[in-house]
Design a protein around this motif. Sequence first.
Motif, PDB file in Angstrom:
ATOM      1  N   UNK A 108      20.067  -9.343 -13.068  1.00  0.00           N
ATOM      2  CA  UNK A 108      19.622 -11.096 -12.663  1.00  0.00           C
ATOM      3  C   UNK A 108      20.744 -11.737 -12.903  1.00  0.00           C
ATOM      4  N   UNK A 109      20.248 -13.031 -11.639  1.00  0.00           N
ATOM      5  CA  UNK A 109      21.612 -13.671 -11.487  1.00  0.00           C
ATOM      6  C   UNK A 109      20.973 -15.387 -12.641  1.00  0.00           C
ATOM      7  N   UNK A 110      21.967 -15.751 -13.597  1.00  0.00           N
ATOM      8  CA  UNK A 110      22.237 -17.186 -13.513  1.00  0.00           C
ATOM      9  C   UNK A 110      22.485 -18.339 -13.729  1.00  0.00           C
ATOM     10  N   UNK A 111      22.139 -19.053 -13.724  1.00  0.00           N
ATOM     11  CA  UNK A 111      22.761 -20.868 -13.019  1.00  0.00           C
ATOM     12  C   UNK A 111      21.927 -21.405 -13.828  1.00  0.00           C
ATOM     13  N   UNK A 112      23.020 -22.408 -13.931  1.00  0.00           N
ATOM     14  CA  UNK A 112      22.701 -23.530 -14.846  1.00  0.00           C
ATOM     15  C   UNK A 112      21.585 -24.437 -14.738  1.00  0.00           C
ATOM     16  N   UNK A 113      20.669 -24.985 -14.970  1.00  0.00           N
ATOM     17  CA  UNK A 113      19.851 -25.585 -15.205  1.00  0.00           C
ATOM     18  C   UNK A 113      19.537 -26.469 -14.471  1.00  0.00           C
ATOM     19  N   UNK A 114      21.443 -27.285 -14.272  1.00  0.00           N
ATOM     20  CA  UNK A 114      20.942 -29.062 -14.032  1.00  0.00           C
ATOM     21  C   UNK A 114      22.513 -28.720 -13.222  1.00  0.00           C
ATOM     22  N   UNK A 125      16.559 -21.775 -24.537  1.00  0.00           N
ATOM     23  CA  UNK A 125      17.020 -23.358 -24.868  1.00  0.00           C
ATOM     24  C   UNK A 125      16.284 -24.281 -22.937  1.00  0.00           C
ATOM     25  N   UNK A 126      16.248 -23.626 -22.014  1.00  0.00           N
ATOM     26  CA  UNK A 126      16.386 -24.073 -20.933  1.00  0.00           C
ATOM     27  C   UNK A 126      17.744 -24.674 -20.153  1.00  0.00           C
ATOM     28  N   UNK A 127      18.430 -24.384 -20.565  1.00  0.00           N
ATOM     29  CA  UNK A 127      19.822 -24.580 -20.341  1.00  0.00           C
ATOM     30  C   UNK A 127      20.406 -23.579 -18.450  1.00  0.00           C
ATOM     31  N   UNK A 128      20.155 -22.316 -18.862  1.00  0.00           N
ATOM     32  CA  UNK A 128      19.978 -21.688 -17.895  1.00  0.00           C
ATOM     33  C   UNK A 128      18.734 -20.875 -17.442  1.00  0.00           C
ATOM     34  N   UNK A 129      18.818 -20.418 -16.134  1.00  0.00           N
ATOM     35  CA  UNK A 129      18.182 -19.700 -15.805  1.00  0.00           C
ATOM     36  C   UNK A 129      18.132 -18.961 -14.241  1.00  0.00           C
ATOM     37  N   UNK A 130      17.542 -18.069 -14.426  1.00  0.00           N
ATOM     38  CA  UNK A 130      16.906 -17.263 -13.547  1.00  0.00           C
ATOM     39  C   UNK A 130      16.718 -17.251 -11.864  1.00  0.00           C
ATOM     40  N   UNK A 131      17.994 -17.137 -11.138  1.00  0.00           N
ATOM     41  CA  UNK A 131      17.580 -17.844  -9.619  1.00  0.00           C
ATOM     42  C   UNK A 131      17.677 -17.219  -8.618  1.00  0.00           C
TER      43      UNK A 131
END
Length: 179
Positions: A81-87, A64-70
């Motif tokens: 994989x480390x995930x973070x919020x998209x904004x 959904x684009x709300x989190x992404x691998x950073x």
Amino acid sequence: MPSDDLPETFHVTTDDQLRAVSNLTRHRIMAVLRFEPATITQIAERVGLAKGSSSYHVRLLERAGLVKVVRTRKVRGVTERYYALAARAIVLPDPGEGGPDVLMRHAVADLEAAPVDGERHVRMAHLRLTDEQFAELGARLQALADEYREQSDPSLPDASLVFALFHPSSRKQAEGDAK
């Protein structure tokens, strides 16, 4: 990815995004990712889920684009994989007349899950305001929330602030809707 590199806001605009953010478990996962990236294992531990369930919910949020691998790193031959919020802020659409307000339902669920022995400030006030006063109060509340968000320190414990300023339906309108 440091939080300084994140866009300020992500606007939820599609049905898939709204469904993703509407789920309480995914809401709690997003809360974990609010201040720092985390792996599926870290998310599972913090939310109290099995790793498989956490992975499933994170995948839906990612689609959904709300989190992404950073960030990624190799650990014993496996890519972590480390995930973070998209904004920094996720902005939900106005639910419209009679629509459920996902944000408020999640806020109430979070409040109910908060330790009862912890400090809380919960208050409801009924006001009679002019249109100008209503607009001024809304702007002041938003500015206050923004001011404290800028002061937010990820090393400190989480604190949540939710506010809603609205005109409730009139008694006559409510009675007419009930007929």
